[in-house]
Scaffold this motif. Structure first.
Motif, PDB file in Angstrom:
ATOM      1  N   ALA A 140       0.119   1.137 -21.462  1.00 13.16           N
ATOM      2  CA  ALA A 140       0.717   2.392 -20.985  1.00 13.16           C
ATOM      3  C   ALA A 140      -0.269   3.135 -20.076  1.00 13.16           C
ATOM      4  CB  ALA A 140       1.125   3.266 -22.164  1.00 13.16           C
ATOM      5  N   GLU A 141      -1.547   3.136 -20.463  1.00 10.72           N
ATOM      6  CA  GLU A 141      -2.569   3.770 -19.620  1.00 10.72           C
ATOM      7  C   GLU A 141      -2.683   3.040 -18.286  1.00 10.72           C
ATOM      8  OE1 GLU A 141      -6.291   4.002 -21.738  1.00 10.72           O
ATOM      9  OE2 GLU A 141      -5.370   5.084 -23.413  1.00 10.72           O
ATOM     10  N   TRP A 142      -2.638   1.715 -18.323  1.00  8.65           N
ATOM     11  CA  TRP A 142      -2.720   0.922 -17.093  1.00  8.65           C
ATOM     12  C   TRP A 142      -1.529   1.213 -16.189  1.00  8.65           C
ATOM     13  CZ3 TRP A 142      -4.499  -4.801 -18.133  1.00  8.65           C
ATOM     14  CH2 TRP A 142      -5.785  -4.784 -18.703  1.00  8.65           C
ATOM     15  N   ARG A 143      -0.357   1.259 -16.779  1.00  6.06           N
ATOM     16  CA  ARG A 143       0.849   1.504 -15.973  1.00  6.06           C
ATOM     17  C   ARG A 143       0.857   2.906 -15.378  1.00  6.06           C
ATOM     18  NH1 ARG A 143       4.267  -1.689 -20.297  1.00  6.06           N
ATOM     19  NH2 ARG A 143       4.235  -3.755 -19.330  1.00  6.06           N
ATOM     20  N   ALA A 144       0.160   3.831 -16.005  1.00  4.36           N
ATOM     21  CA  ALA A 144       0.081   5.207 -15.497  1.00  4.36           C
ATOM     22  C   ALA A 144      -0.883   5.337 -14.320  1.00  4.36           C
ATOM     23  CB  ALA A 144      -0.328   6.162 -16.625  1.00  4.36           C
ATOM     24  N   LEU A 145      -1.711   4.324 -14.095  1.00  2.00           N
ATOM     25  CA  LEU A 145      -2.646   4.344 -12.970  1.00  2.00           C
ATOM     26  C   LEU A 145      -1.892   4.230 -11.646  1.00  2.00           C
ATOM     27  CD1 LEU A 145      -5.357   1.919 -14.400  1.00  2.00           C
ATOM     28  CD2 LEU A 145      -5.571   4.407 -14.144  1.00  2.00           C
ATOM     29  N   ASP A 146      -2.494   4.725 -10.607  1.00  2.00           N
ATOM     30  CA  ASP A 146      -1.924   4.637  -9.261  1.00  2.00           C
ATOM     31  C   ASP A 146      -1.812   3.162  -8.861  1.00  2.00           C
ATOM     32  OD1 ASP A 146      -1.254   4.784  -6.579  1.00  2.00           O
ATOM     33  OD2 ASP A 146      -3.083   5.829  -5.976  1.00  2.00           O
ATOM     34  N   ALA A 147      -0.601   2.705  -8.594  1.00  2.00           N
ATOM     35  CA  ALA A 147      -0.358   1.297  -8.263  1.00  2.00           C
ATOM     36  C   ALA A 147      -1.035   0.882  -6.963  1.00  2.00           C
ATOM     37  CB  ALA A 147       1.138   1.024  -8.183  1.00  2.00           C
ATOM     38  N   GLU A 148      -1.221   1.788  -6.043  1.00  2.00           N
ATOM     39  CA  GLU A 148      -1.899   1.437  -4.799  1.00  2.00           C
ATOM     40  C   GLU A 148      -3.398   1.286  -5.008  1.00  2.00           C
ATOM     41  OE1 GLU A 148      -0.890   3.565  -1.243  1.00  2.00           O
ATOM     42  OE2 GLU A 148       1.203   3.733  -1.870  1.00  2.00           O
ATOM     43  N   ALA A 149      -3.972   2.078  -5.882  1.00  2.00           N
ATOM     44  CA  ALA A 149      -5.409   1.999  -6.157  1.00  2.00           C
ATOM     45  C   ALA A 149      -5.734   0.856  -7.120  1.00  2.00           C
ATOM     46  CB  ALA A 149      -5.914   3.321  -6.733  1.00  2.00           C
ATOM     47  N   PHE A 150      -4.767   0.465  -7.956  1.00  2.00           N
ATOM     48  CA  PHE A 150      -4.981  -0.566  -8.972  1.00  2.00           C
ATOM     49  C   PHE A 150      -3.853  -1.606  -8.930  1.00  2.00           C
ATOM     50  CE2 PHE A 150      -7.166   3.201 -10.502  1.00  2.00           C
ATOM     51  CZ  PHE A 150      -8.399   2.696 -10.879  1.00  2.00           C
ATOM     52  N   PRO A 151      -3.696  -2.299  -7.802  1.00  2.00           N
ATOM     53  CA  PRO A 151      -2.582  -3.263  -7.716  1.00  2.00           C
ATOM     54  C   PRO A 151      -2.726  -4.432  -8.686  1.00  2.00           C
ATOM     55  CG  PRO A 151      -4.018  -3.461  -5.800  1.00  2.00           C
ATOM     56  CD  PRO A 151      -4.474  -2.250  -6.567  1.00  2.00           C
ATOM     57  N   PHE A 152      -3.945  -4.898  -8.909  1.00  2.00           N
ATOM     58  CA  PHE A 152      -4.130  -6.023  -9.829  1.00  2.00           C
ATOM     59  C   PHE A 152      -3.798  -5.607 -11.258  1.00  2.00           C
ATOM     60  CE2 PHE A 152      -6.750  -8.389 -12.870  1.00  2.00           C
ATOM     61  CZ  PHE A 152      -6.231  -9.654 -12.671  1.00  2.00           C
ATOM     62  N   ILE A 153      -4.274  -4.453 -11.682  1.00  2.00           N
ATOM     63  CA  ILE A 153      -4.003  -3.971 -13.044  1.00  2.00           C
ATOM     64  C   ILE A 153      -2.489  -3.899 -13.273  1.00  2.00           C
ATOM     65  CG2 ILE A 153      -4.231  -1.991 -14.612  1.00  2.00           C
ATOM     66  CD1 ILE A 153      -6.841  -3.584 -14.232  1.00  2.00           C
ATOM     67  N   HIS A 154      -1.768  -3.379 -12.304  1.00  2.00           N
ATOM     68  CA  HIS A 154      -0.313  -3.313 -12.430  1.00  2.00           C
ATOM     69  C   HIS A 154       0.306  -4.708 -12.461  1.00  2.00           C
ATOM     70  CE1 HIS A 154       0.904   0.948 -12.273  1.00  2.00           C
ATOM     71  NE2 HIS A 154      -0.336   1.093 -11.815  1.00  2.00           N
ATOM     72  N   HIS A 155      -0.262  -5.602 -11.693  1.00  2.00           N
ATOM     73  CA  HIS A 155       0.257  -6.968 -11.604  1.00  2.00           C
ATOM     74  C   HIS A 155       0.147  -7.711 -12.936  1.00  2.00           C
ATOM     75  CE1 HIS A 155       1.197 -10.798  -9.690  1.00  2.00           C
ATOM     76  NE2 HIS A 155       0.106 -11.312 -10.208  1.00  2.00           N
ATOM     77  N   VAL A 156      -0.918  -7.475 -13.708  1.00  2.00           N
ATOM     78  CA  VAL A 156      -1.162  -8.232 -14.939  1.00  2.00           C
ATOM     79  C   VAL A 156      -0.866  -7.458 -16.221  1.00  2.00           C
ATOM     80  CG1 VAL A 156      -2.882  -9.718 -13.840  1.00  2.00           C
ATOM     81  CG2 VAL A 156      -3.629  -7.645 -15.074  1.00  2.00           C
ATOM     82  N   ALA A 157      -0.380  -6.251 -16.113  1.00  2.00           N
ATOM     83  CA  ALA A 157      -0.160  -5.422 -17.307  1.00  2.00           C
ATOM     84  C   ALA A 157       0.745  -6.110 -18.330  1.00  2.00           C
ATOM     85  CB  ALA A 157       0.410  -4.060 -16.918  1.00  2.00           C
TER      86      ALA A 157
END
Length: 163
Positions: free
Chosen positions: A116-133
């Motif tokens: 949930a914390e990862w998904r709340a991150l800015d997707a443009e700043a953290f594209p990889f984190i969003h990709h693997v969540a």
């Protein structure tokens, strides 16, 4: 503890493929260290006293002798396999957080907080984190270990000209 790994892997060198022999030894070592995370810190600390660590290093090294590698490549290969196995097993073998141990939350609920914390991150700043969540939320530690080991062994096979 390492004596048990040596017994378990005593016939690993009989496999026709040295990479599969390395895999069998690595998986046995992983399981031993994951069950006893303290073992990783002592693995190669004092080989004069802890001869089983040296024997396991030798067992892996003998498999490298079966590959078309230089002495430096063989040394790096054994060191890499041991470093990966011990490091990942020690990390995965750590005691779960207090609330998971107490049964206040499940492992899945604990991981879901991070996701949930990862998904709340800015997707443009953290594209990889969003990709693997989603992968992180449902991952299996042992499967993750084996996937990493496969990456190392594939590289080793390629380096030895067996790819």
């Amino acid at each position: 503890m390492l004596a048990d790994v040596l017994v378990t892997t005593s016939s690993a060198g009989d496999l026709p493929d040295p990479i599969e022999s390395v895999r069998a030894i690595a998986v046995a070592l992983f399981e031993a260290v994951a069950d006893r995370p303290w073992l990783g810190a002592y693995f190669m600390r004092d080989t004069g006293v802890q001869q089983n660590g040296l024997a396991l290093f030798e067992r892996l090294g003998q498999q490298m002798l079966r590959l078309d590698l230089t002495p430096r490549q063989r040394f790096h290969a054994v060191s890499t396999v041991i470093g990966f196995v011990v490091g990942v097993a020690a990390d995965m073998g750590q005691q779960p957080p207090r609330e998971v141990l107490a049964g206040e939350v499940t492992r899945e609920e604990h991981l879901a907080r991070f996701v949930a914390e990862w998904r709340a991150l800015d997707a443009e700043a953290f594209p990889f984190i969003h990709h693997v969540a989603d992968e992180f939320e449902d991952h299996d530690d042992a499967e993750q270990f084996r996937a990493g080991l496969d990456l190392i062994l594939t590289g080793l096979r390629d380096q030895a000209g067996q790819g």
